[in-house]
Design a protein around this motif. Structure first.
Motif, PDB file in Angstrom:
ATOM      1  N   ILE A 167     -15.631  41.814 103.433  1.00  0.00           N
ATOM      2  CA  ILE A 167     -16.322  42.132 102.178  1.00  0.00           C
ATOM      3  C   ILE A 167     -16.449  43.648 102.013  1.00  0.00           C
ATOM      4  N   ALA A 168     -16.763  44.345 103.096  1.00  0.00           N
ATOM      5  CA  ALA A 168     -16.900  45.803 103.035  1.00  0.00           C
ATOM      6  C   ALA A 168     -15.601  46.458 102.578  1.00  0.00           C
ATOM      7  N   LEU A 230     -26.117  43.740 101.038  1.00  0.00           N
ATOM      8  CA  LEU A 230     -24.796  44.171 100.586  1.00  0.00           C
ATOM      9  C   LEU A 230     -24.715  44.379  99.075  1.00  0.00           C
ATOM     10  N   THR A 231     -25.547  43.692  98.300  1.00  0.00           N
ATOM     11  CA  THR A 231     -25.545  43.979  96.863  1.00  0.00           C
ATOM     12  C   THR A 231     -26.170  45.349  96.589  1.00  0.00           C
ATOM     13  N   GLN A 232     -26.995  45.838  97.522  1.00  0.00           N
ATOM     14  CA  GLN A 232     -27.524  47.195  97.397  1.00  0.00           C
ATOM     15  C   GLN A 232     -26.388  48.219  97.387  1.00  0.00           C
ATOM     16  N   VAL A 233     -25.328  47.913  98.125  1.00  0.00           N
ATOM     17  CA  VAL A 233     -24.163  48.808  98.170  1.00  0.00           C
ATOM     18  C   VAL A 233     -23.569  48.983  96.779  1.00  0.00           C
ATOM     19  N   LEU A 269     -22.284  52.078 101.918  1.00  0.00           N
ATOM     20  CA  LEU A 269     -21.438  50.938 102.295  1.00  0.00           C
ATOM     21  C   LEU A 269     -21.387  50.771 103.805  1.00  0.00           C
ATOM     22  N   ILE A 270     -21.189  51.866 104.525  1.00  0.00           N
ATOM     23  CA  ILE A 270     -21.099  51.797 105.983  1.00  0.00           C
ATOM     24  C   ILE A 270     -22.457  51.444 106.582  1.00  0.00           C
TER      25      ILE A 270
END
Length: 417
Positions: A167-168, A230-233, A269-270
């Motif tokens: 996903i990343a 992950l939606t925060q990304v 992201l990381i």
């Protein structure tokens, strides 16, 4: 020269004017200025940077006075790389350790992109050609293993953790497609961009489709906490792009603006991907914070070095045109450092290097200044903080590989996207 730089940074940190600020001590009291991993600033610090640190829990500036005093009083050999936490540990190649878990990575990504239209499929798969180093997925799987070992002494990567790595990479690639449209870029990774081949409208749709496929893969993990992380990304990517479109007239606010943009566009992201796999592998919130802080600091350092390479590498090494950031009107770290020695750059920054000759003049000023060296040293400080954080985990080959990775970030001579 050293005193002038220390004095300026002290005034910048404290928000005082150059005319009124008292001369700073050469060695501030221990703990008076936060490092890259700090979550807040001391109440005594005022001005723009203090406001920024209070407003955002993800960024704060390194120990500036100590840093720049050491910068001018340290030999070149000592400054070339971050110190290793465990110098006698056997060298661990991150890419070798992560290879097993990244096998068939791009084939699995292509399976997520279930497209019936041949043209859309070709566009979506364009950058998933297996020629990249898969830098972000590699960090994610190494962090997953390191956290699993720390918690249960298991070196196996869970299926859900590997899904986070996939996903990343999908989110990252979608952001590249969209960035190239915004920047009207014509080359990426040494080949033509999606927007140059298929046009801007189709490129936007392709990026959107990759994001939607990533969202479906995220939903299948079935963990609401991971979905939130992950939606925060994605939110940060959008906010970071808006920050990049703007600028600050106040010189004291520019670096804070730059670091916040750098975090949101690159490091978030990381950081959040590392946090996600730590949540899946270990219930301890302290471990989640370690993973997040490591990813944050490595991500910021990674982008700082990219910004340096924009001035020091040729186009062939970059995989994109040299001085691309200046041509886009962006004032990155080397520029912001250089404008302290060349105040005439301030006007160019505010007009985003739009007048004829601005790009060439700005690049010349940067190379004549110590902006490249200062930005590199700042990246070293962030890598040092990343090493300090990850060293809190139980010793393992994966932990040592993550430490080694901070060295690799600093030693790159080309942009890895």
């Amino acid at each position: 020269m050293a005193l002038r730089w220390v004095g300026w940074w002290w005034r910048w940190r404290c928000g005082a004017s150059a005319r009124r600020a008292p001369p700073p001590p050469l060695s501030p009291p221990h703990g008076s200025v936060p490092g890259p991993g700090s979550r807040s600033s001391p109440p005594a610090l005022g001005g723009a940077m203090c406001h920024f640190a209070q407003r955002s829990s993800v960024l704060s500036f390194p120990k500036i006075c100590n840093i720049f005093w050491r910068f001018h009083h340290t030999s070149t050999s000592q400054m070339c790389s971050c110190s290793k936490t465990v110098s006698d540990e056997k060298y661990q190649d991150p890419f070798q350790l992560g290879r097993k878990d990244l096998k068939n990575l791009y084939e699995d990504i292509k399976k997520e992109l279930l497209v019936s239209t041949a043209e859309l499929r070709e566009m979506c798969e364009y950058y998933f050609d297996g020629k990249g180093k898969a830098f972000r997925p590699m960090i994610v799987v190494l962090m997953a293993r390191a956290c699993n070992i720390h918690h249960s002494n298991s070196r196996e990567v869970q299926a859900s953790q590997r899904s986070v790595a996939i996903i990343a990479e999908m989110i990252h690639t979608a952001s590249l497609v969209h960035d190239d449209v915004i920047d009207d870029a014509n080359s990426r990774r040494g080949k033509m961009t999606v927007n140059q081949i298929w046009g801007e409208r189709k490129a936007v749709l392709a990026g959107d489709f990759i994001l939607s496929a990533a969202s479906l893969a995220l939903a299948r993990i079935g963990n609401t906490t991971i979905i939130s992380v992950l939606t925060q990304v994605i939110e940060d990517l959008v906010r970071g792009e808006f920050l990049q479109l703007g600028s600050k007239e106040n010189e004291n606010e520019r670096f804070a603006h730059y670091l916040e943009k750098t975090f949101k566009k690159t490091a978030s992201l990381i950081a959040n991907s590392c946090k996600a796999v730590s949540i899946l592998g270990c219930p301890d919130p302290k471990v989640h914070e370690i993973a997040y802080q490591y990813g944050k600091n490595v991500g910021i350092a990674f982008q700082l070095i990219d910004d340096v390479l924009d001035f020091t590498s040729c186009a062939d090494h970059l995989g994109k045109p040299a001085a691309a950031d200046l041509k886009l009107g962006l004032a990155t770290g080397p520029v912001l450092f250089a404008c302290r020695q060349f105040p005439e750059m301030n006007a160019m920054i505010m007009r985003r290097f739009s007048k004829p000759g601005d790009v060439e003049r700005a690049r010349k000023y940067v190379l004549q200044s110590d902006g490249v060296q200062q930005t590199t040293y700042l990246a070293q400080r962030y890598c040092h903080e990343a090493t300090r954080e990850i060293s809190k985990l139980r010793p393992s080959p994966e932990r040592e590989a993550l430490i080694q990775l901070t060295e690799m970030v600093l030693m790159r001579d080309k942009v890895s996207t």
